[in-house]
Design a protein around this motif. Sequence first.
Motif, PDB file in Angstrom:
ATOM      1  N   ARG A  84      20.944  -2.303  27.720  1.00 47.82           N
ATOM      2  CA  ARG A  84      21.271  -3.502  28.478  1.00 47.82           C
ATOM      3  C   ARG A  84      22.416  -4.278  27.829  1.00 47.82           C
ATOM      4  O   ARG A  84      22.709  -4.122  26.660  1.00 47.82           O
ATOM      5  CB  ARG A  84      20.024  -4.370  28.635  1.00 47.82           C
ATOM      6  CG  ARG A  84      19.039  -3.790  29.656  1.00 47.82           C
ATOM      7  CD  ARG A  84      17.730  -4.532  29.655  1.00 47.82           C
ATOM      8  NE  ARG A  84      16.940  -4.215  28.471  1.00 47.82           N
ATOM      9  CZ  ARG A  84      15.679  -4.585  28.305  1.00 47.82           C
ATOM     10  NH1 ARG A  84      15.079  -5.287  29.248  1.00 47.82           N
ATOM     11  NH2 ARG A  84      15.030  -4.252  27.217  1.00 47.82           N
ATOM     12  N   SER A  85      23.025  -5.144  28.615  1.00 48.88           N
ATOM     13  CA  SER A  85      24.215  -5.866  28.169  1.00 48.88           C
ATOM     14  C   SER A  85      23.867  -6.863  27.073  1.00 48.88           C
ATOM     15  O   SER A  85      22.715  -7.282  26.914  1.00 48.88           O
ATOM     16  CB  SER A  85      24.853  -6.606  29.353  1.00 48.88           C
ATOM     17  OG  SER A  85      23.995  -7.633  29.800  1.00 48.88           O
ATOM     18  N   LEU A  86      24.894  -7.271  26.339  1.00 50.59           N
ATOM     19  CA  LEU A  86      24.717  -8.266  25.282  1.00 50.59           C
ATOM     20  C   LEU A  86      24.218  -9.584  25.868  1.00 50.59           C
ATOM     21  O   LEU A  86      23.370 -10.259  25.275  1.00 50.59           O
ATOM     22  CB  LEU A  86      26.031  -8.477  24.538  1.00 50.59           C
ATOM     23  CG  LEU A  86      26.015  -9.544  23.432  1.00 50.59           C
ATOM     24  CD1 LEU A  86      25.028  -9.171  22.335  1.00 50.59           C
ATOM     25  CD2 LEU A  86      27.416  -9.730  22.861  1.00 50.59           C
ATOM     26  N   ALA A  87      24.744  -9.954  27.033  1.00 52.60           N
ATOM     27  CA  ALA A  87      24.316 -11.208  27.661  1.00 52.60           C
ATOM     28  C   ALA A  87      22.823 -11.178  27.973  1.00 52.60           C
ATOM     29  O   ALA A  87      22.119 -12.173  27.766  1.00 52.60           O
ATOM     30  CB  ALA A  87      25.114 -11.446  28.938  1.00 52.60           C
ATOM     31  N   THR A  88      22.324 -10.041  28.459  1.00 52.76           N
ATOM     32  CA  THR A  88      20.890  -9.925  28.751  1.00 52.76           C
ATOM     33  C   THR A  88      20.073  -9.995  27.473  1.00 52.76           C
ATOM     34  O   THR A  88      19.026 -10.660  27.423  1.00 52.76           O
ATOM     35  CB  THR A  88      20.602  -8.603  29.482  1.00 52.76           C
ATOM     36  OG1 THR A  88      21.319  -8.587  30.717  1.00 52.76           O
ATOM     37  CG2 THR A  88      19.113  -8.453  29.769  1.00 52.76           C
ATOM     38  N   ARG A  89      20.547  -9.341  26.422  1.00 56.15           N
ATOM     39  CA  ARG A  89      19.799  -9.362  25.164  1.00 56.15           C
ATOM     40  C   ARG A  89      19.783 -10.753  24.546  1.00 56.15           C
ATOM     41  O   ARG A  89      18.820 -11.131  23.885  1.00 56.15           O
ATOM     42  CB  ARG A  89      20.389  -8.352  24.172  1.00 56.15           C
ATOM     43  CG  ARG A  89      20.245  -6.905  24.615  1.00 56.15           C
ATOM     44  CD  ARG A  89      20.379  -5.940  23.455  1.00 56.15           C
ATOM     45  NE  ARG A  89      21.677  -6.023  22.811  1.00 56.15           N
ATOM     46  CZ  ARG A  89      22.750  -5.306  23.179  1.00 56.15           C
ATOM     47  NH1 ARG A  89      22.667  -4.484  24.202  1.00 56.15           N
ATOM     48  NH2 ARG A  89      23.886  -5.436  22.524  1.00 56.15           N
ATOM     49  N   LEU A  90      20.834 -11.535  24.759  1.00 52.43           N
ATOM     50  CA  LEU A  90      20.891 -12.872  24.198  1.00 52.43           C
ATOM     51  C   LEU A  90      20.119 -13.898  25.024  1.00 52.43           C
ATOM     52  O   LEU A  90      19.404 -14.741  24.481  1.00 52.43           O
ATOM     53  CB  LEU A  90      22.347 -13.333  24.065  1.00 52.43           C
ATOM     54  CG  LEU A  90      23.187 -12.695  22.961  1.00 52.43           C
ATOM     55  CD1 LEU A  90      24.622 -13.177  23.039  1.00 52.43           C
ATOM     56  CD2 LEU A  90      22.599 -13.006  21.592  1.00 52.43           C
TER      57      LEU A  90
ATOM     58  N   PRO B  34      13.580 -11.419  24.171  1.00 51.35           N
ATOM     59  CA  PRO B  34      13.275 -12.117  22.915  1.00 51.35           C
ATOM     60  C   PRO B  34      14.208 -11.642  21.807  1.00 51.35           C
ATOM     61  O   PRO B  34      14.517 -10.462  21.703  1.00 51.35           O
ATOM     62  CB  PRO B  34      11.821 -11.708  22.631  1.00 51.35           C
ATOM     63  CG  PRO B  34      11.275 -11.283  23.941  1.00 51.35           C
ATOM     64  CD  PRO B  34      12.414 -10.688  24.699  1.00 51.35           C
ATOM     65  N   TRP B  35      14.666 -12.569  20.988  1.00 51.08           N
ATOM     66  CA  TRP B  35      15.520 -12.204  19.869  1.00 51.08           C
ATOM     67  C   TRP B  35      14.696 -11.589  18.752  1.00 51.08           C
ATOM     68  O   TRP B  35      13.512 -11.916  18.574  1.00 51.08           O
ATOM     69  CB  TRP B  35      16.215 -13.434  19.309  1.00 51.08           C
ATOM     70  CG  TRP B  35      17.241 -14.036  20.201  1.00 51.08           C
ATOM     71  CD1 TRP B  35      17.667 -13.564  21.408  1.00 51.08           C
ATOM     72  CD2 TRP B  35      17.968 -15.238  19.958  1.00 51.08           C
ATOM     73  NE1 TRP B  35      18.606 -14.398  21.940  1.00 51.08           N
ATOM     74  CE2 TRP B  35      18.817 -15.435  21.072  1.00 51.08           C
ATOM     75  CE3 TRP B  35      17.986 -16.160  18.922  1.00 51.08           C
ATOM     76  CZ2 TRP B  35      19.676 -16.518  21.165  1.00 51.08           C
ATOM     77  CZ3 TRP B  35      18.844 -17.249  18.999  1.00 51.08           C
ATOM     78  CH2 TRP B  35      19.680 -17.429  20.107  1.00 51.08           C
ATOM     79  N   PRO B  36      15.305 -10.707  17.966  1.00 50.04           N
ATOM     80  CA  PRO B  36      14.627 -10.285  16.737  1.00 50.04           C
ATOM     81  C   PRO B  36      14.349 -11.492  15.858  1.00 50.04           C
ATOM     82  O   PRO B  36      15.180 -12.397  15.739  1.00 50.04           O
ATOM     83  CB  PRO B  36      15.641  -9.329  16.086  1.00 50.04           C
ATOM     84  CG  PRO B  36      16.536  -8.893  17.195  1.00 50.04           C
ATOM     85  CD  PRO B  36      16.606 -10.048  18.149  1.00 50.04           C
ATOM     86  N   ALA B  37      13.179 -11.537  15.264  1.00 48.99           N
ATOM     87  CA  ALA B  37      12.785 -12.702  14.465  1.00 48.99           C
ATOM     88  C   ALA B  37      13.786 -13.007  13.345  1.00 48.99           C
ATOM     89  O   ALA B  37      14.074 -14.191  13.086  1.00 48.99           O
ATOM     90  CB  ALA B  37      11.384 -12.504  13.904  1.00 48.99           C
ATOM     91  N   PRO B  38      14.339 -12.000  12.640  1.00 42.91           N
ATOM     92  CA  PRO B  38      15.328 -12.343  11.599  1.00 42.91           C
ATOM     93  C   PRO B  38      16.561 -13.054  12.142  1.00 42.91           C
ATOM     94  O   PRO B  38      17.122 -13.914  11.468  1.00 42.91           O
ATOM     95  CB  PRO B  38      15.685 -10.976  10.999  1.00 42.91           C
ATOM     96  CG  PRO B  38      14.460 -10.141  11.224  1.00 42.91           C
ATOM     97  CD  PRO B  38      13.958 -10.566  12.559  1.00 42.91           C
ATOM     98  N   ALA B  39      16.991 -12.708  13.374  1.00 40.34           N
ATOM     99  CA  ALA B  39      18.148 -13.393  13.957  1.00 40.34           C
ATOM    100  C   ALA B  39      17.829 -14.854  14.218  1.00 40.34           C
ATOM    101  O   ALA B  39      18.623 -15.752  13.888  1.00 40.34           O
ATOM    102  CB  ALA B  39      18.573 -12.692  15.250  1.00 40.34           C
ATOM    103  N   ALA B  40      16.654 -15.113  14.804  1.00 39.08           N
ATOM    104  CA  ALA B  40      16.243 -16.500  15.033  1.00 39.08           C
ATOM    105  C   ALA B  40      16.030 -17.227  13.716  1.00 39.08           C
ATOM    106  O   ALA B  40      16.374 -18.414  13.581  1.00 39.08           O
ATOM    107  CB  ALA B  40      14.968 -16.531  15.873  1.00 39.08           C
TER     108      ALA B  40
END
Length: 423
Positions: free
Chosen positions: A220-226, A230-236
């Motif tokens: 899926r696109s970056l926009a959909t992932r963002l 849900p974000w990966p917990a380390p990113a959040a």
Amino acid sequence: MTRPLFWKRLSKPRPLIAAALFAAALVGALLLAAVDGSFGARSWALVAGLVFGVALQRGELSLVRAWRDFLVLRDAGQLLGFLTALAVAAALTLGGLALAGAAQTPENARVGPISWLLPISAFVFGVGSVIARGGVMVHMRRLGEGSLVAAPALLATFGGFVLGVALWPWTWRIAIGDAPSPSLPSSFGFPGALTAQTAIILAIAAALWSRRPRPGPDPRSLATRLAVEPWPAPAAGALLGALVAASYAAGEPLGLIAECVIVARWIATALHLAPVALPGLDAGVGGLKAPLQGFEFTEHVVILLGFIIGACGAALSSGRFAVAGFTRREAAEMCLGGALLGWGAMTSLGAVTGEAIAGVAIGAASGWVFLGFASLGIIAALKLDWRTSVTAPPPEAHDAPEDLPPYLPSNPPAQPGDAGLRV
């Protein structure tokens, strides 16, 4: 019971509505800057609250969920997210002070006193967060997501704060007043404190590394992932850690507890449960200052509003906004857990963000003590909790986005009978 069509539509990804909400909030920040004469405390607090709410909602960070995932699912993703927040906050805060050649920690740094009562209050906080299925920031996030169960939890949390204020003269005299407030920079300097804490964090991360989640490739696109997934917990966690460091740079450590304490003190004094003068809270203790005053539109209020708007916008964007009620039993659980949360946070002078992450960011030993004993309280309560909705939540009967696959098992939403109570 069928939900109104309006709510069903909002429970699908609505990025344009979310963008409009964020834009309105940013306009509000500019208006506050114009009223205050510059981009100062209130305008910064609104922006910080927005980012805070987005990070918590997108990463769904929760210390209860972190330990539940690890104990039940053997998934250390959320714990690694909190470790990332600690690492980033400490690296940017202590590293920045070291590079700036600072001689001492900031005046309002979250360096709390360590008394015999801190482990007890932190443990109680952890137990309460399991009973209420989340801590203070989790219920604030739920409020932004449309979950009405946050209302009794937050009201009971305020009741716990009032109890903590009423007991404050005894708490100060017996425990906190003469307790030391040790910090690593006072012994090792800023570079030494950063090195020591980084070593501790890396050692814990290495022990958890084999339990990290291993997601497959996502087409899926970056926009959909963002905006949707849900974000990966380390990113959040990294975003949260950076926000804590930025808050120190702006002069006000990040947290949601200060205004709660101020309002609780006003209520306790009005009800004659506490004296007018309270040592420690008047002059400030552990980086927390709560003067006796009425309700004012201060930066502490603004950051709470910003947090709810940020969580709401992120929930609308991802299709996680859903107005959900609660049962009488859930209300009773929220009231009991919220009261324990409020007393624990008041007596500990903070919660996960303000006491633990902001404390570790500045090298305070109190941050590590709170985090350790709150985790012990969570683990003990999870071991004794009989509710499968907490220890092994089932798949969610939620109007999921039509063009997206279900959420991963490591992030299981709740059934209608659970009133959307994700931890």
